[in-house]
Scaffold this motif. Sequence first.
Motif, short mmCIF file in Angstrom:
data_model
loop_
_atom_site.label_atom_id
_atom_site.label_comp_id
_atom_site.label_asym_id
_atom_site.label_seq_id
_atom_site.Cartn_x
_atom_site.Cartn_y
_atom_site.Cartn_z
N GLU A 46 16.62 -31.77 12.97
CA GLU A 46 15.41 -31.84 12.14
C GLU A 46 15.77 -31.98 10.66
N THR A 47 14.76 -32.29 9.86
CA THR A 47 14.94 -32.35 8.42
C THR A 47 14.01 -31.33 7.79
N VAL A 48 14.61 -30.36 7.11
CA VAL A 48 13.80 -29.35 6.45
C VAL A 48 13.73 -29.71 4.97
N GLY A 49 12.53 -29.91 4.47
CA GLY A 49 12.35 -30.23 3.06
C GLY A 49 12.07 -28.98 2.27
N ILE A 213 18.96 -30.89 5.22
CA ILE A 213 18.12 -30.04 4.37
C ILE A 213 17.91 -30.87 3.11
N PHE A 214 16.66 -31.21 2.83
CA PHE A 214 16.35 -32.21 1.83
C PHE A 214 15.58 -31.56 0.69
N ILE A 215 16.14 -31.66 -0.52
CA ILE A 215 15.46 -31.08 -1.68
C ILE A 215 15.02 -32.20 -2.59
N ALA A 216 13.78 -32.19 -3.00
CA ALA A 216 13.32 -33.18 -3.97
C ALA A 216 12.08 -32.63 -4.64
N HIS A 217 11.86 -33.08 -5.87
CA HIS A 217 10.62 -32.64 -6.50
C HIS A 217 9.51 -33.66 -6.26
N ASP A 218 9.88 -34.85 -5.76
CA ASP A 218 8.87 -35.86 -5.45
C ASP A 218 8.29 -35.56 -4.07
N LEU A 219 7.06 -35.05 -4.07
CA LEU A 219 6.50 -34.56 -2.81
C LEU A 219 6.27 -35.66 -1.79
N SER A 220 5.94 -36.87 -2.24
CA SER A 220 5.68 -37.91 -1.24
C SER A 220 6.98 -38.31 -0.54
N VAL A 225 10.48 -37.89 4.58
CA VAL A 225 11.72 -37.65 5.32
C VAL A 225 11.69 -36.38 6.16
N SER A 226 10.82 -35.43 5.85
CA SER A 226 10.94 -34.11 6.48
C SER A 226 10.14 -33.97 7.76
N THR A 227 10.69 -33.19 8.69
CA THR A 227 9.90 -32.80 9.83
C THR A 227 9.20 -31.47 9.52
N ARG A 228 9.91 -30.63 8.74
CA ARG A 228 9.32 -29.35 8.39
C ARG A 228 9.52 -29.16 6.89
N ILE A 229 8.60 -28.49 6.22
CA ILE A 229 8.87 -28.20 4.82
C ILE A 229 8.68 -26.72 4.51
N ALA A 230 9.42 -26.28 3.50
CA ALA A 230 9.28 -24.92 3.01
C ALA A 230 8.96 -25.02 1.53
N VAL A 231 7.87 -24.38 1.12
CA VAL A 231 7.47 -24.39 -0.28
C VAL A 231 8.01 -23.13 -0.94
N MET A 232 8.74 -23.29 -2.02
CA MET A 232 9.32 -22.13 -2.69
C MET A 232 8.64 -21.85 -4.02
N TYR A 233 8.51 -20.58 -4.33
CA TYR A 233 7.99 -20.18 -5.63
C TYR A 233 8.77 -18.97 -6.10
N ILE A 237 10.23 -18.19 -0.26
CA ILE A 237 9.42 -19.16 0.45
C ILE A 237 8.00 -18.61 0.54
N VAL A 238 7.02 -19.41 0.12
CA VAL A 238 5.64 -18.94 0.22
C VAL A 238 4.90 -19.59 1.38
N GLU A 239 5.40 -20.73 1.82
CA GLU A 239 4.75 -21.37 2.96
C GLU A 239 5.75 -22.24 3.69
N GLU A 240 5.58 -22.32 5.01
CA GLU A 240 6.49 -23.13 5.80
C GLU A 240 5.75 -23.67 7.00
N GLY A 241 6.06 -24.90 7.37
CA GLY A 241 5.40 -25.48 8.53
C GLY A 241 5.76 -26.94 8.69
N PRO A 242 5.23 -27.59 9.75
CA PRO A 242 5.48 -29.01 9.95
C PRO A 242 4.98 -29.81 8.73
N ALA A 243 5.79 -30.79 8.27
CA ALA A 243 5.52 -31.45 7.00
C ALA A 243 4.10 -32.00 6.92
N GLU A 244 3.72 -32.79 7.92
CA GLU A 244 2.41 -33.44 7.82
C GLU A 244 1.27 -32.43 7.79
#
Lengths: 328, 319
Positions: A46-49, A213-220, A225-233, A237-244
Amino acid sequence: MTDADRPILETRSLAKRFSIGTRFSAEGRRTVHAVDNVSLTVRRGETVGLVGESGCGKSTLARCLVRLYDISDGKLLFEGDDITSKSLSELRPLRRRLQMVFQDPSASLNPRRRAGDLVAEPLRIHTKLSSAEISKRVAELFDLVGLLPDHVVRFPHEFSGGQRQRVGIARAIALNPDLVVLDEPVSALDVSVQAQIVNLLADLQEKLQLTYIFIAHDLSVVRQVSTRIAVMYLGSIVEEGPAEEVFARPAHPYSQALISAVPVVETTPSGTRKRIILTGDVPSPLNPPSGCRFHPRCPIAVDRCRSERPELKEYRPGRRVACHFPTV
Amino acid sequence: MILSVRDLKVSFRTDGGLVRAIDGVSFDLDESEILGVVGESGSGKTVSLLAVMGLITDPNATIEGSIRYKGRELVGLPARELRRLRGNEIAMIFQDPMTALTPVYTIGWQIAEQIRAHRGVSKSKAMERVEELLAEVNFPNPHEAMSRYPHQLSGGMRQRAVIAMALSCNPALLVADEPTTALDVTVQAGILDLVRKLRATHKSAVVFITHDMGVVSELADRVMVMYAGRVVERGSRTELFSDPRHPYTRALLGSIPPLTGEKPRRLPAIPGSPPSLLRLPQGCAFGPRCPVRFEPCEAAKPALGAGTHPAACFRVAQA
């Protein structure tokens, strides 16, 4: 548990602290909590963003994951094996399976060495291949990342930005790694070249069965690229789930604001998207706010948020959020 | 008409030969209009605006063509005269606010200095104005912020301070060169909001340079797309985004991953990379990367036609 479900990399309450200042400086010695209590599971293939504003700790976390930084607290497991405090020599065999691609290829490639030489270096260090075999493998890798055979004799400055990043990628995949951590791999590239690299990464993932494991500030780009994303603040991590799903229905007020702030091309004269504009800046990790760390900027914060820190909880299979009042 | 640029050409003599960074750029700008200039690195978007500001001082540079500001020719104007305009009637915001601010003076001092240089007001009057300006650009505590040094502010706050400085003399023309590129999207949203608001309150015309199609589509009234030193397409925001004509504009819009809906398996990428200005192709500069090129593209450079929505492409001219 099938092979596909077994986590390749796992963190348990991982934390990274830096101390700054000396006891002689005005504020004395202080601690920056750059990454705080991160529990993340990455499954094979998988790809975790990782997304978040600058200073949220996403790059620090990435560097902890490949043990470029020592971990202050918590655990890091690679295929179930605890590698939190392994020594450098113990880590060495793992290095070939855990690779990293950096943001600025002109900074991460030695300007005085030829591209072929740069890609051959990991092969010389980690394998016992003869020099003829190494040249053959380098030619293969150049072909794989879309570079021409005669590019091996070029120096990094003779390449365009996109080609340089291809060299960086060839170097990272030279040893057939299992996991590649990509820290802003397309941010320094021109818009018209970004899509090429995004496609290349997708092709390589398929061909070589890589986990990213993919890090970018460009959300689109992250969504693409990601199957799952984790939002950090602010280090967590404040939220995590399938990207779409996260992009379509963000549950945390911070994710909602972040996603709504992305400017998108609209063909209709007046925009229909609702924008949440956050007031204030990201607080300093030196002195994080009490309770929920997002509360000073949160549009829906109440008293409870100021005193009690919400935990990252699973509210639906596959979706986790750290908020007392998530939008579900 | 605030600004009228005609057939602007900027070339630099280099070790590798003559580089034509700008090759025949023309555009007009009306009062309180926002013009978005989009292009990749090396497309000439920054150089064309530096020429407008009279900031190309390189002795190896030659500037040809005409730049008229409120009817007055700026090309060849003595430095003294230009200085009177810059910062006063024409203001500029740069990508990196840290390079636009001096680290050794407070924010308040720097903004007040500019006001006093152009308007003969007393120091205390200038300071009062600074406080107003900082409040206008949404500093939460403007009085306190005046005594801060640039390094004590966050990136977004610094850019706000630079904007406050640019607005200090009520400029008729504001040139913004990638002002939000170094900022986070959440901060960018606030800055874009601010530019929109200021256009309404100060009636300034704005030239907004960016590589981000999304930003342009949210902010600009009219859009100009540049590639390898030339304008390839121009039109109102609606025209350009609902009916992109130049293959480069189309390809660029197509290569942006969508934020909603179905994810494409692969992105429609543009092959190759932007050309070096030292080795431009004979014909259309986009030719080698263009999916619809045909014979005429190799022989000559297509001209940007007339009308409200022209595109410099032989295919478009043919259709």
